[in-house]
Motif scaffolding. Structure first.
Motif, short mmCIF file in Angstrom:
data_model
loop_
_atom_site.label_atom_id
_atom_site.label_comp_id
_atom_site.label_asym_id
_atom_site.label_seq_id
_atom_site.Cartn_x
_atom_site.Cartn_y
_atom_site.Cartn_z
N THR A 136 -20.75 46.03 26.71
CA THR A 136 -22.20 45.94 26.86
C THR A 136 -22.77 44.59 26.42
O THR A 136 -23.92 44.29 26.72
N LYS A 151 -23.55 43.49 16.82
CA LYS A 151 -23.86 44.39 15.70
C LYS A 151 -23.56 43.68 14.39
O LYS A 151 -22.49 43.10 14.22
N GLN A 166 -29.92 38.49 19.41
CA GLN A 166 -29.61 39.81 18.88
C GLN A 166 -29.36 39.76 17.37
O GLN A 166 -29.80 40.66 16.64
N PRO A 202 -29.69 49.64 17.19
CA PRO A 202 -28.37 49.33 17.76
C PRO A 202 -27.76 48.03 17.23
O PRO A 202 -26.55 47.82 17.40
N GLY A 203 -28.54 47.15 16.62
CA GLY A 203 -28.02 45.87 16.17
C GLY A 203 -27.33 45.91 14.82
O GLY A 203 -26.87 44.87 14.35
N GLN A 253 -23.48 43.90 23.37
CA GLN A 253 -24.31 44.16 22.20
C GLN A 253 -23.66 43.59 20.95
O GLN A 253 -22.48 43.80 20.70
#
Length: 421
Positions: free
Chosen positions: A304, A308, A275, A226-227, A306
């Motif tokens: 979220t 990337k 992350q 997911p990263g 997150q």
């Protein structure tokens, strides 16, 4: 009677007759005359040749030429973006303030102007080490195994049937990136187009298909993690390479994310930095070096949280030996490149991570005002914890041997609550 002129003395027999000595003015005239004569002749020849050339040009212009037949050129998808300084505008960084997309086939969606060499981003140079294979599967259409290019019209129409083009997200020296929507399920995507003349390095996918190096590197690192931004499909056209990438619904690049808050608190910066560190660790474990880590190449999902890692246009295969070609953004280049013209992949990555952490907690680039590292320690705000200051200064050590390894960053006191992946 007239007086007789005095008789000249006769020269003695056997002796040469003395010649009159020429004056200096006469010598100078004798020397200059051949030079002027040559110049006059050259001028007359040039004038005559120019007249003949002009006459030929007039006759050639007067001669009617057959007009070329217009070729039916397929309209291409507008495309990608990596900024000219080495940054690629993230696939959804402009979601808050989208630009209006030009119509397909318009001049605005055409090839981008050339980038100066001083700021030009160079794609990856390395080759896979012996015994290293390619991992990752890329869905969707690509070039055939025998490198034949599919018909542009058919491929373009098929792509337009699956995606609805949206706003312009960014542009740069490598192309353009546009927002789009997948018609089948309404999922947001980003469409990136890179002109073929800008693709300098090609690789090979696991099935033997020849592909641009950026596609090959994304295939190695983006599947199931997911990263890293996911490559959904790609397409090779006669004039460009089209990549379809994932795009979160609500997202922003880290540069704009920091500017909106001036700087990030240490707790928030620690989570995002963790992350990014995991994404870099994942890429290196797959044998891929990103080489352009900076806030503009990190996408934050606002729903979220997150992070990337995006834009592998400057990426290369990871190698143990030094790199002698720089790719990325010059303001993030390590001192050893500026001083010696070489760098190690991991040491240069740690240097860029140190600049990234400084931008998170301080809100600015540490060296944008021309600070010289040799003057002493890097000044940092008093509000930061001592552990955060130590980590930034450790990553920004002038000597590459004094910098931590990626494993050391996971075990640092400021990051000690983060398990090693």
């Amino acid at each position: 009677g007239r007086a007789m002129p005095p008789a000249r003395p006769r020269p003695r027999a056997g002796l040469p007759r003395a010649r009159p000595r020429p004056s200096r003015r006469g010598l100078a005239s004798a020397r200059l005359w051949p030079c002027w004569r040559w110049r006059c002749w050259a001028g007359i020849s040039a004038w005559g040749g120019g007249g003949i050339a002009a006459l030929r040009l007039r006759l050639a212009r007067a001669r009617p030429r057959p007009r070329p037949r217009p070729r039916s050129r397929p309209r291409l998808l507008p495309g990608p973006v990596e900024d000219t300084g080495g940054a690629a505008a993230p696939a959804a960084s402009a979601a808050a303030s989208p630009a209006r997309a030009p119509p397909l086939g318009s001049a605005a969606a055409g090839p981008e102007p050339p980038v100066p060499r001083s700021r030009e981003r160079t794609p990856g140079h390395g080759r896979p080490r012996a015994g290293e294979g390619h991992s990752g599967v890329v869905a969707g259409p690509g070039p055939s195994a025998d490198s034949r290019v599919p018909p542009a019209g058919t491929a373009q129409e098929a792509l337009l049937e699956r995606y609805r083009l949206g706003s312009l997200l960014g542009r740069g020296g490598f192309g353009r990136v546009f927002a789009a929507t997948r018609i089948s399920d309404g999922a947001p995507v980003a469409i990136k187009r890179v002109p073929r003349n800008r693709v300098r390095h090609w690789g090979e996918l696991p099935d033997g298909t020849s592909a641009p190096l950026e596609v090959v590197l994304l295939a190695k690192v983006s599947t199931g993690f997911p990263g890293v931004v996911q490559l959904l499909e790609w397409l090779e056209l006669p004039s460009c390479i089209v990549m379809v990438l994932e795009r979160p619904e609500q997202c922003q690049d880290l540069q704009r994310f920091i500017r909106a808050r001036r700087f990030l608190p240490e707790e928030e910066a620690r989570e995002l930095f963790r992350q990014v560190l995991e994404a870099v660790w994942h890429c290196t474990s797959c044998g891929v070096l990103h080489r352009d880590i900076k806030p503009e190449n990190i996408l934050v999902d606002l729903d979220t949280g997150q992070a990337k890692l995006i834009d592998f246009g400057c990426g290369a295969y990871l190698q143990d030996t030094v790199y002698t070609h720089f790719a990325g953004t010059l303001s993030y280049s390590p001192p050893e490149w500026n001083d010696f013209g070489w760098y190690h992949g991991e040491a240069a990555t740690v240097w860029s991570l140190g600049i990234l952490l400084h931008q998170m907690v301080c809100g600015e680039h540490p060296f944008k005002r021309g600070r010289n590292l040799s003057w002493g320690q890097l000044p940092l705000p008093q509000r930061l914890s001592q552990e955060c200051k130590d980590l930034i200064r450790w990553c920004l050590s002038v000597n590459s041997l004094d910098r931590p390894a990626l494993e050391d960053l996971f075990c640092d006191p400021w990051m000690q609550d983060i398990p090693l992946p």
